[in-house]
Design a protein around this motif. Structure first.
Motif, short mmCIF file in Angstrom:
data_model
loop_
_atom_site.label_atom_id
_atom_site.label_comp_id
_atom_site.label_asym_id
_atom_site.label_seq_id
_atom_site.Cartn_x
_atom_site.Cartn_y
_atom_site.Cartn_z
N ILE A 22 0.84 -1.21 0.00
CA ILE A 22 0.00 0.00 0.00
C ILE A 22 0.87 1.25 0.00
O ILE A 22 0.64 2.21 -0.76
CB ILE A 22 -0.96 -0.01 1.21
N VAL A 23 1.91 1.26 0.85
CA VAL A 23 2.83 2.40 0.92
C VAL A 23 3.54 2.62 -0.41
O VAL A 23 3.66 3.74 -0.91
CB VAL A 23 3.86 2.20 2.05
N VAL A 24 4.02 1.51 -1.04
CA VAL A 24 4.70 1.62 -2.34
C VAL A 24 3.75 2.21 -3.38
O VAL A 24 4.12 3.09 -4.19
CB VAL A 24 5.22 0.25 -2.80
N ALA A 25 2.51 1.76 -3.39
CA ALA A 25 1.54 2.26 -4.37
C ALA A 25 1.28 3.75 -4.17
O ALA A 25 1.21 4.53 -5.14
CB ALA A 25 0.23 1.47 -4.26
N VAL A 26 1.15 4.17 -2.87
CA VAL A 26 0.91 5.58 -2.58
C VAL A 26 2.09 6.43 -3.03
O VAL A 26 1.93 7.51 -3.63
CB VAL A 26 0.64 5.78 -1.07
N VAL A 27 3.32 5.94 -2.79
CA VAL A 27 4.53 6.68 -3.18
C VAL A 27 4.59 6.84 -4.70
O VAL A 27 4.87 7.91 -5.23
CB VAL A 27 5.79 6.00 -2.65
N LEU A 28 4.29 5.75 -5.43
CA LEU A 28 4.33 5.82 -6.90
C LEU A 28 3.29 6.80 -7.44
O LEU A 28 3.56 7.55 -8.38
CB LEU A 28 4.11 4.43 -7.49
N ILE A 29 2.11 6.78 -6.83
CA ILE A 29 1.06 7.72 -7.26
C ILE A 29 1.49 9.15 -6.97
O ILE A 29 1.31 10.06 -7.81
CB ILE A 29 -0.27 7.39 -6.57
N ALA A 30 2.11 9.38 -5.80
CA ALA A 30 2.56 10.73 -5.44
C ALA A 30 3.64 11.22 -6.39
O ALA A 30 3.66 12.39 -6.79
CB ALA A 30 3.08 10.74 -3.99
#
Length: 394
Positions: A22-30
């Motif tokens: 979840i954290v990786v996905a949020v970082v990529l989206i950011a």
């Protein structure tokens, strides 16, 4: 009895990996959102640069659109006296076959961008840009044309001679009066420091037999307040010789060799005497400063390196605050050729000027690009420390 084999737990059911993904996905989206935002900010800033508005104005000169320039030119009335046809004809005649170029000019006002237009290297016109009062959607201000001024001397058309009446049959024709052959005269123009004497073909020039116009060596505002601007005198003389003999002497009567203009015939300039002591003391430092400015313009040096040598609250600081190197030519390396440091003039105990010139060579994928470069520096000693007060960029 055999022991039951223990099943491996899937990492998708692990709380740690669930949070990790979840954290990786949020970082990529950011990162994706940030990249899009930054690209939009840069594109918005780029679109507001004054160079684009300047290109539109310069294109009027490059394409010879004097129909539009007539309505914009502040000197049109002086040139043509309200005669638009005469203005258009004069401008087309003056610019025919000549190379039109334009470049930035220095401006101490952050709300004014100034540009020069040249014909075959000689100043022809100038124009300014001012804020339009409008901004981009991200608040970057947009620019519009301020004013256009051309530097053209109006030449009145010669009057058409009235036809002579034909003689009547009753009257005998008068013997024609022989007309003396007109002597061709060649205009000579000599610019010298005021106080110098000029002789052409043995004739000492003064206000009785030459047109004299007083001027200044530098533009108004270039020197610090209280420093006298050296005066110059332009002598114009019409000689019967195509290759006249020109002699110049300084205030003491010592002979001085005038420098012939490389592009214009029978035009000479005699500079002030250089201060050789200043040249020996500061020549190398002036050349290195010129190199540093050129490298800043090509994005090979940062602005802080130049600001360190500029005096506080000086026109030089304002110039570099307004200069942009965003559009520097991409290159892999650079070099300097044909360098020359001249015109060291001591104007007061704390102020002197000098000129630095060289060819700035940028190595690009398409080959070497050569940029002829020249600067005039005004250096002031302030509180025991010398610094750059002002400069002209050519």
């Amino acid at each position: 009895m055999t022991a039951k084999k223990k099943k491996k737990k899937s990492i998708l059911k692990s709380r740690f990996y669930q949070v990790y993904f979840i954290v990786v996905a949020v970082v990529l989206i950011a990162i994706a959102i940030g990249t899009f935002w930054l690209r939009d900010v840069l594109a918005d800033y780029e679109s507001a640069q004054p160079v684009y508005a300047a290109q539109e104005v310069a294109r009027l000169f490059e394409t010879g659109d004097y129909q539009r320039l007539y309505d914009l030119d502040t000197s049109a009335e002086q040139i043509a006296g309200g005669d638009k046809a005469f203005y258009l004809e004069s401008m087309e005649e003056i610019t025919s076959g000549k190379s039109v170029e334009w470049s930035d000019a220095f401006s101490t006002d952050e709300d004014v961008r100034k540009y020069n237009v040249t014909l075959d290297g000689e100043k022809f016109a100038s124009f300014t840009l001012v804020p339009s009062g409008q901004t981009t959607r991200r608040g970057n201000r947009l620019w519009k044309l301020g004013e256009v001024t051309t530097y053209v001397t109006r030449q009145e058309p010669e009057p058409t001679p009235e036809p002579e009446p034909e003689p009547t049959e009753a009257e005998p024709e008068a013997e024609p009066t022989p007309t003396p052959e007109p002597v061709e005269l060649f205009e000579c123009r000599v610019t010298v420091p005021s106080g110098y004497s000029v002789t052409v073909d043995g004739v000492a020039l003064d206000e009785q037999n030459a047109q004299i116009a007083a001027g200044q060596l530098f533009e108004d505002g270039f020197l610090p307040e209280g420093v006298e601007n050296p005066a110059t005198t332009v002598y114009v003389y019409h000689s019967e010789n195509e290759n006249p003999s020109v002699e110049v002497a300084d205030e003491t009567g010592a002979a001085v060799t005038p420098k012939a203009d490389a592009k214009r015939e029978r035009v000479w300039t005699c500079p002030m005497k250089e201060d050789e002591e200043l040249k020996q003391q500061y020549g190398e430092a002036a050349y290195k400063l010129g190199q540093r400015i050129a490298k800043f313009m090509s994005k090979d040096a940062n602005k802080n390196a130049i600001m360190k040598v500029c005096l506080k609250n000086s026109p030089a600081r304002a110039i570099f605050d307004n200069l942009s190197n965003t559009f520097a030519t991409p290159h892999t390396s650079s070099s300097f050729k044909n360098q020359e440091v001249t015109e060291f003039y001591k104007l007061s105990d704390t102020c002197f000027t000098c000129r630095v010139s060289f060819d700035y060579v940028l190595k690009t994928k398409a080959g070497d690009r050569v940029f002829p470069t020249a600067y005039t520096f005004c250096v002031v000693n302030q509180n025991g420390k010398g610094g750059l007060y002002n400069l002209q960029i050519y």
